[in-house]
Design an enzyme around this catalytic site. Structure first.
Site, short mmCIF file in Angstrom:
data_model
loop_
_atom_site.label_atom_id
_atom_site.label_comp_id
_atom_site.label_asym_id
_atom_site.label_seq_id
_atom_site.Cartn_x
_atom_site.Cartn_y
_atom_site.Cartn_z
N LYS A 83 -103.16 5.25 -12.13
CA LYS A 83 -102.32 6.40 -11.63
C LYS A 83 -103.02 7.71 -11.40
O LYS A 83 -104.08 7.71 -12.49
CB LYS A 83 -101.14 6.61 -12.60
N SER A 158 -92.61 7.70 -12.23
CA SER A 158 -93.73 8.22 -11.60
C SER A 158 -94.93 7.37 -11.15
O SER A 158 -95.77 7.60 -10.55
CB SER A 158 -94.33 9.22 -12.39
N SER A 182 -90.91 6.07 -16.29
CA SER A 182 -91.76 6.22 -15.17
C SER A 182 -92.72 4.55 -14.97
O SER A 182 -93.37 4.53 -14.04
CB SER A 182 -93.03 7.20 -15.44
#
Length: 469
Positions: A83, A158, A182
């Site tokens: 990420k 996310s 997330s």
């Protein structure tokens, strides 16, 4: 075999790499080519680090040539991605924000360093919402991450870019981080297995600026076995994959639609979410487990306390005053409120959440596992949360709508069963048990969530594996 590498499970690819049937360079080149082919549509990656990846792959192959299989690291030569909230040495970390200076990170974050020691090769950085705050992966830095099963839909957040990358076969699996859903939200949106470990199980995945200790790292994978393999790499001396050879015992599973958000944001689950829940119940009962209704009582003060803790970190983020206007409206709104909030208010919220944890864990303990939908709605269209409704490219700040509270409400109604699990520090898994078209790969995926007591990561993976996932 090289042209079919993306169709292998992560476990199969790991075995082929360790056994020498596939070289690390072949694997890296294959997945980089696939990223080049599909990423223009999906925008799963913000940054692709092809040169670094090939260099690392050559080093891995050299190590393989001079080592016996037993001496190789667990994930020797495995390609994956991180990420873009997580520092990878020499690569820019954008945090999904146009308000930050984008400079190469000086060193690997602990999660990256740990997985590199396990043998992985990073292909790049994946799309995230600004500072990881939202349940969708759209920002002002790069085009929004799209759902491989329906590119007009969001891949969630996310860890949305990572989920899209795994679901599209751009990487075999990926680590995500989960502070309020997330990992589990994008896993459910993209038809993946997503495991949120319990608090403290994966120390290298914890986050700065997280006073309630909400954030943990966990795997996004196509199968429970692939998720277990990554857990073996994330947790020292773990044997999650080997544990899948054993069946779980017969379990008492409590089913609930109760949510701590209901009083503040009343919602009605979509029929597809209820269909997924019913499908999960049938699968679990067929596997021999007992499923029954569970009524859970939540304190109405939860939404305010969670939001206070969740947004505390963005208030302390280092952003030059002249660049504040480059923040997305939701980030800017919650940053301003966090900065105006007293230390006593934050302490009061943290104290409430500790009591909430105690009360909720005590209620869950009446059952072996808790079952609920993973999401209350099918994956949302790109731009739905922000109100942009745009078809795809990044939006200039002047055109991004500013209804931060409406955006946040939509997120809480979309994923009302996620954040309380982080507050309680419990492990949970999202499992893809239902498709709106009736069969896997048809229509949109929508899943279930199982929540277990502390230390039940192995059990959750065993149940997922037992259900054929």
């Amino acid at each position: 075999m090289p042209e079919e590498l993306h169709s292998l499970s992560a476990v199969e690819l790991r075995d082929a790499l360790r056994g020498g049937q596939v070289s690390a360079v072949e694997a890296a080149e294959h997945f980089l080519a696939r990223i080049g082919q599909l990423n223009p549509l999906l925008a799963a990656f913000i940054t692709v680090t092809a040169e670094q990846a090939i260099e690392q792959a050559h080093a891995a192959d050299a190590r393989h040539s001079r080592s016996r299989t037993g001496e190789l690291p667990l994930l020797h030569g495995m390609p994956l991605a991180f990420k873009d909230l997580t520092d990878v040495a020499g690569v820019v970390t954008t945090h999904g924000s146009a308000a930050l200076d984008h400079k190469p990170a000086p060193a690997d974050a602990p999660l990256v360093a740990h997985l590199k020691e396990a043998g992985v090769i990073s292909l790049g950085k994946t799309q995230v919402p600004e500072f990881g705050l939202t349940a969708y992966s759209e920002n002002r830095v790069a085009p929004p991450s799209r759902n491989p099963h329906a590119p007009s839909r969001s891949s969630g957040g996310s860890s949305g870019g990572s989920a899209a990358a795994v679901a599209a076969g751009l990487v075999p699996f990926a680590p995500g981080t989960d502070g309020g859903g997330s990992v589990r939200i994008p896993a459910a949106a993209c038809g993946l297995v997503g495991l949120k470990p319990g608090r403290g199980v994966v120390p290298s995945g914890e986050s700065q600026g997280d006073p309630a200790r909400l954030v943990v790292a966990g795997p996004l994978a196509r199968t429970a076995a692939d998720a277990a393999l990554m857990m073996d790499a994330l947790v020292p001396d773990a044997r999650y994959l080997a544990a899948l050879e054993r069946e779980p015992g017969k379990l008492r599973i409590g089913v609930t639609l109760d949510s701590p958000w209901s009083a503040t944001f009343p919602f009605t689950p979509d029929q597809e979410a209820l269909d997924a829940l019913a499908a999960g119940e049938r699968l679990l009962e067929h596997a021999g487990h007992t499923v029954g209704d569970a009524a859970i009582r939540y304190d109405n003060r939860y939404p305010d306390a969670f939001t206070t803790a969740w947004t505390a970190g963005v208030g302390s983020a280092r952003i030059s005053p002249h660049r504040e206007a480059l923040l997305a409206p939701l980030t800017r709104t919650f940053r301003r409120r966090a900065q105006q909030r007293s230390t006593a208010k934050l302490s009061e919220a943290l104290g409430f959440l500790r009591q909430f944890q105690h009360d909720t864990v005590a209620q869950y303990a009446e059952w072996d596992l808790m079952l609920m939908p993973a999401l209350a709605q099918t994956p949302r269209p790109v731009g739905w949360f922000t109100g942009t409704g745009h078809g795809g490219e990044r939006w200039p700040s002047a055109q991004w709508p500013g209804d931060a509270d409406g955006d946040y409400r939509k997120q809480c109604e979309f994923a009302p069963w996620s954040s309380m699990v982080n507050v309680c520090g419990l492990p949970a898994i999202s499992l893809p048990v239902h498709w709106t078209g009736g069969a896997q790969g048809q229509g949109l995926p929508i899943g279930i969530q199982l929540v277990g007591p502390m230390g039940s990561e192995e059990l959750l993976l065993q149940v997922g594996h037992q259900l054929g996932l």
